[in-house]
Scaffold this active site. Structure first.
Site, PDB file in Angstrom:
ATOM      1  N   GLU A 131       0.708  -1.264  -0.045  1.00 18.71           N
ATOM      2  CA  GLU A 131       0.037   0.071  -0.069  1.00 18.71           C
ATOM      3  C   GLU A 131       0.770   1.146  -0.003  1.00 18.71           C
ATOM      4  O   GLU A 131       1.858   1.402   0.601  1.00 18.71           O
ATOM      5  CB  GLU A 131      -0.952  -0.056   1.118  1.00 18.71           C
ATOM      6  CG  GLU A 131      -1.882  -1.031   1.158  1.00 18.71           C
ATOM      7  CD  GLU A 131      -2.954  -1.170   1.943  1.00 18.71           C
ATOM      8  OE1 GLU A 131      -4.174  -1.650   1.723  1.00 18.71           O
ATOM      9  OE2 GLU A 131      -2.884  -0.670   3.100  1.00 18.71           O
ATOM     10  N   CYS A 149       3.372   8.080   1.917  1.00 15.20           N
ATOM     11  CA  CYS A 149       3.896   7.094   2.626  1.00 15.20           C
ATOM     12  C   CYS A 149       4.130   5.959   1.677  1.00 15.20           C
ATOM     13  O   CYS A 149       3.022   5.220   1.320  1.00 15.20           O
ATOM     14  CB  CYS A 149       2.972   6.916   3.884  1.00 15.20           C
ATOM     15  SG  CYS A 149       3.207   5.506   4.982  1.00 15.20           S
ATOM     16  N   CYS A 166       6.295  -7.913   6.520  1.00 17.04           N
ATOM     17  CA  CYS A 166       7.440  -7.551   7.625  1.00 17.04           C
ATOM     18  C   CYS A 166       7.907  -8.406   8.504  1.00 17.04           C
ATOM     19  O   CYS A 166       7.063  -9.308   9.161  1.00 17.04           O
ATOM     20  CB  CYS A 166       7.388  -6.224   8.338  1.00 17.04           C
ATOM     21  SG  CYS A 166       8.730  -5.487   9.087  1.00 17.04           S
ATOM     22  N   CYS A 211       6.096  -6.349  15.072  1.00 23.75           N
ATOM     23  CA  CYS A 211       5.905  -6.095  16.320  1.00 23.75           C
ATOM     24  C   CYS A 211       4.392  -6.356  16.939  1.00 23.75           C
ATOM     25  O   CYS A 211       3.596  -6.728  15.858  1.00 23.75           O
ATOM     26  CB  CYS A 211       5.988  -4.325  15.829  1.00 23.75           C
ATOM     27  SG  CYS A 211       7.696  -3.808  15.618  1.00 23.75           S
ATOM     28  N   CYS A 213       1.518  -4.054  15.128  1.00 26.39           N
ATOM     29  CA  CYS A 213       1.534  -3.973  13.832  1.00 26.39           C
ATOM     30  C   CYS A 213       0.823  -4.928  13.106  1.00 26.39           C
ATOM     31  O   CYS A 213       1.195  -6.051  12.988  1.00 26.39           O
ATOM     32  CB  CYS A 213       2.910  -3.627  13.433  1.00 26.39           C
ATOM     33  SG  CYS A 213       3.161  -3.373  11.445  1.00 26.39           S
ATOM     34  N   GLU A 227      10.225  -3.136   6.837  1.00 22.44           N
ATOM     35  CA  GLU A 227      11.457  -2.414   7.602  1.00 22.44           C
ATOM     36  C   GLU A 227      12.284  -2.016   6.313  1.00 22.44           C
ATOM     37  O   GLU A 227      13.070  -2.856   6.067  1.00 22.44           O
ATOM     38  CB  GLU A 227      11.718  -3.228   8.515  1.00 22.44           C
ATOM     39  CG  GLU A 227      13.037  -2.968   9.032  1.00 22.44           C
ATOM     40  CD  GLU A 227      13.337  -1.492   9.578  1.00 22.44           C
ATOM     41  OE1 GLU A 227      12.319  -1.261  10.562  1.00 22.44           O
ATOM     42  OE2 GLU A 227      14.015  -0.698   9.267  1.00 22.44           O
ATOM     43  N   SER A 251      11.787   5.606   8.419  1.00 21.45           N
ATOM     44  CA  SER A 251      11.576   5.104   9.788  1.00 21.45           C
ATOM     45  C   SER A 251      11.801   3.734  10.042  1.00 21.45           C
ATOM     46  O   SER A 251      11.542   2.684   9.050  1.00 21.45           O
ATOM     47  CB  SER A 251       9.982   5.122   9.716  1.00 21.45           C
ATOM     48  OG  SER A 251       9.381   4.839  10.891  1.00 21.45           O
ATOM     49  N   CYS A 259      -1.684   4.640   9.936  1.00 18.57           N
ATOM     50  CA  CYS A 259      -0.641   3.860  10.428  1.00 18.57           C
ATOM     51  C   CYS A 259      -1.068   2.313  10.945  1.00 18.57           C
ATOM     52  O   CYS A 259      -1.788   2.187  11.912  1.00 18.57           O
ATOM     53  CB  CYS A 259       0.259   4.497  11.743  1.00 18.57           C
ATOM     54  SG  CYS A 259       0.684   6.031  10.983  1.00 18.57           S
TER      55      CYS A 259
HETATM   56  N1  SAH Z   1       9.159  -0.693   9.837  1.00 17.31           N
HETATM   57  C1  SAH Z   1       9.265   0.604  10.132  1.00 17.31           C
HETATM   58  C2  SAH Z   1       8.424   1.492   9.131  1.00 17.31           C
HETATM   59  C3  SAH Z   1       6.919   1.063   9.044  1.00 17.31           C
HETATM   60  S1  SAH Z   1       5.775   1.121  10.367  1.00 17.31           S
HETATM   61  C4  SAH Z   1       9.203   1.022  11.627  1.00 17.31           C
HETATM   62  O1  SAH Z   1       8.658   0.298  12.056  1.00 17.31           O
HETATM   63  O2  SAH Z   1       9.274   2.257  12.023  1.00 17.31           O
HETATM   64  C5  SAH Z   1       5.425   2.958  10.444  1.00 17.31           C
HETATM   65  C6  SAH Z   1       5.201   3.379  11.730  1.00 17.31           C
HETATM   66  O3  SAH Z   1       3.917   2.832  12.285  1.00 17.31           O
HETATM   67  C7  SAH Z   1       5.804   2.867  12.794  1.00 17.31           C
HETATM   68  O4  SAH Z   1       6.243   3.761  13.820  1.00 17.31           O
HETATM   69  C8  SAH Z   1       4.992   1.767  13.644  1.00 17.31           C
HETATM   70  O5  SAH Z   1       5.566   1.462  14.714  1.00 17.31           O
HETATM   71  C9  SAH Z   1       3.708   2.385  13.433  1.00 17.31           C
HETATM   72  N2  SAH Z   1       2.621   1.353  13.517  1.00 17.31           N
HETATM   73  C10 SAH Z   1       2.689   0.131  13.348  1.00 17.31           C
HETATM   74  N3  SAH Z   1       1.390  -0.372  13.720  1.00 17.31           N
HETATM   75  C11 SAH Z   1       0.606   0.668  14.220  1.00 17.31           C
HETATM   76  C12 SAH Z   1      -0.695   0.787  14.710  1.00 17.31           C
HETATM   77  N4  SAH Z   1      -1.496  -0.284  14.599  1.00 17.31           N
HETATM   78  N5  SAH Z   1      -1.078   1.831  15.201  1.00 17.31           N
HETATM   79  C13 SAH Z   1      -0.309   2.919  15.263  1.00 17.31           C
HETATM   80  N6  SAH Z   1       0.927   2.950  14.617  1.00 17.31           N
HETATM   81  C14 SAH Z   1       1.377   1.682  14.067  1.00 17.31           C
HETATM   82 FE1  SF4 Z   2       7.750  -4.305  10.682  1.00 14.65          FE
HETATM   83 FE2  SF4 Z   2       7.501  -1.569  11.324  1.00 14.65          FE
HETATM   84 FE3  SF4 Z   2       5.440  -3.300  11.446  1.00 14.65          FE
HETATM   85 FE4  SF4 Z   2       7.385  -3.334  13.211  1.00 14.65          FE
HETATM   86  S1  SF4 Z   2       5.927  -1.595  13.106  1.00 14.65           S
HETATM   87  S2  SF4 Z   2       6.174  -5.104  12.001  1.00 14.65           S
HETATM   88  S3  SF4 Z   2       9.021  -3.295  11.888  1.00 14.65           S
HETATM   89  S4  SF4 Z   2       6.298  -2.636   9.537  1.00 14.65           S
END
Ligand code: SAH
Ligand code: SF4
Length: 389
Positions: A93, A106, A113, A117, A120, A173, A204, A350
């Site tokens: 996306e 974005c 990924c 996390c 996420c 990532e 990021s 996000c």
């Molecule tokens: N992988 C990289 C970049 C993509 S994620 C990273 O983790 O930084 C982009 C941002 O969205 C990151 O700060 C991530 O932690 C945040 N994010 C992921 N899942 C989310 C959610 N469910 N609600 C709010 N922010 C989220």
């Molecule tokens: Fe991957 Fe970023 Fe999502 Fe963590 S927050 S799982 S590093 S996309």
């Protein structure tokens, strides 16, 4: 028959070599680059200042193609989200966020990924594959010229630029897909392509320490680090990569990066999770981490209200809690913003970027539709545009 070379995959130096292989002078590469990235051309015949013989040569050996659009949604707040087909059932996306004085795109760097996390939805989906340079820069190429088309703005350097900022905050990532990401970044900065300043391009990362150092040497753009926790024990549970690169190493890497960064601070992203990482104690611990820790890091905080997705088992901190948390950071002199949630109605916020991918059947349905279109129209790809009110 040899496969066509996708010119979106080539960085400026590679385009010069490619032209050399075709027996052309290096300045042809610059011309081509401008046609592709400044005029959004995908048809060699339209490149009128190239000799007909070269256009014919290119038409048989090369192509200019971004990932095919599966769907295109515009949210009530103007946020626009494209779902793009990157093959084998994988979709990525790209999200455009318009604001008064800027337009931010974005973009994604991987399908899925591996970092996984806890909060996420992309992570929950697992890792499929790295995106190619063409798939990464192709998101910017496609979006800039689609946005102009929608607004009736002419392509070319004279037309009003729609995308003024890029953030690598979509799926994946970026530092775990390092080379293609850096090549795409270089295209974004190149004057014959998008000419964005390094301050307007933000990468990021969840904290891949050695790659933060590598990025500082190869293409130091603005850096955002997904922190989400104030101590190692908490972060180990939220961002599993922390077990490999704990906070003291991450903070030291951020500090080193600042010697090369276009800005004099790192942005820390912090996803606000009710009862998990959002208490006053966490806020004070964060202040200590960045101001009195092993490495003192000049920084700004960006608090992201958690965007829930099915089965995450987590909830968003309430607004009062987020404000109180922000106040503690601000009282310590740290510039803190609370991210406005945009594009909620189209799942473009996000961490929701894989929302539809979670709902695999939905994506499969669309892909099926695409295949039917392909069959029916004999074209490689089609477009299904849906506008939500
Ligand atoms: N992988 C990289 C970049 C993509 S994620 C990273 O983790 O930084 C982009 C941002 O969205 C990151 O700060 C991530 O932690 C945040 N994010 C992921 N899942 C989310 C959610 N469910 N609600 C709010 N922010 C989220
Ligand atoms: Fe991957 Fe970023 Fe999502 Fe963590 S927050 S799982 S590093 S996309």
């Amino acid at each position: 028959m040899t496969a066509l070379t996708n010119l979106l995959d080539l960085d400026p130096a590679q385009l010069v070599s490619y032209c050399g292989e075709l027996g052309e002078k290096p300045f042809r590469a610059k011309q081509l680059q401008r046609w592709i990235h400044q005029f959004g051309a995908s048809d060699f015949n339209a490149m009128t200042d190239l000799a007909k013989s070269l256009r014919d040569k290119l038409a048989t050996r090369a192509m200019i193609a971004a990932p095919a659009t599966i769907s295109d949604h515009i949210s009530s707040d103007g946020t626009r989200k494209w779902l793009l087909d990157v093959g084998q059932g994988n979709a990525i996306e790209t999200v455009f966020i318009p604001e008064e004085n800027r337009g931010t795109l974005c973009i994604s760097t991987q399908a899925g990924c591996a970092v996984n996390c806890r909060f996420c939805s992309t992570g929950k989906q697992g890792f499929s594959r790295n995106l190619t340079v063409g798939e990464i820069i192709g998101q910017l190429w496609m979006a800039e010229f689609e946005l102009r088309k929608t607004k009736g703005i002419e392509p070319g350097p004279k037309g009003e630029r729609q995308i003024t900022n890029v953030v690598m905050m979509g799926m994946g990532e970026p530092l775990l897909n390092f080379e293609p990401t850096v090549m795409a970044l270089k295209m974004m900065l190149d004057d014959n392509a998008y000419g964005l300043s390094r301050r307007r391009v933000t990468l990021s990362t969840s904290g891949v320490v050695p790659m933060i150092d590598k990025l500082s040497q190869e293409c130091a753009v603005a850096l955002a680090v997904s922190l989400h926790a104030s101590n190692d024990q908490l972060r180990d549970g939220l961002v599993p990569l922390n077990k490999k690169y704990p906070l003291n190493e991450l903070m030291a890497a951020c500090k080193r990066y600042l010697d090369y960064a276009p800005r004099d601070f790192v942005t820390f992203e912090y996803c606000m999770l009710d009862g998990v990482n959002d208490t006053d104690v966490h806020a004070h611990e964060l202040v200590a981490l960045v101001q009195n820790g092993v490495s003192v890091v000049p920084c700004k905080f960006n608090l992201i209200p958690f965007n829930p997705f099915p089965a995450s088992g987590l909830t968003r901190s309430n607004n009062g809690r987020i404000k109180a948390f922000a106040q503690i950071l601000m009282d310590a002199g740290i510039v803190t913003t609370i991210r406005k949630t945009r594009g909620d109605d189209i799942d473009a916020a996000c961490g929701q970027l894989a929302g539809e991918v979670q709902d695999r059947t939905h994506v499969q349905e669309r892909m099926q539709k695409m295949a039917e279109y392909r069959e029916k129209f004999g074209r490689d790809f089609g477009r299904i545009v849906e506008i939500s009110a």
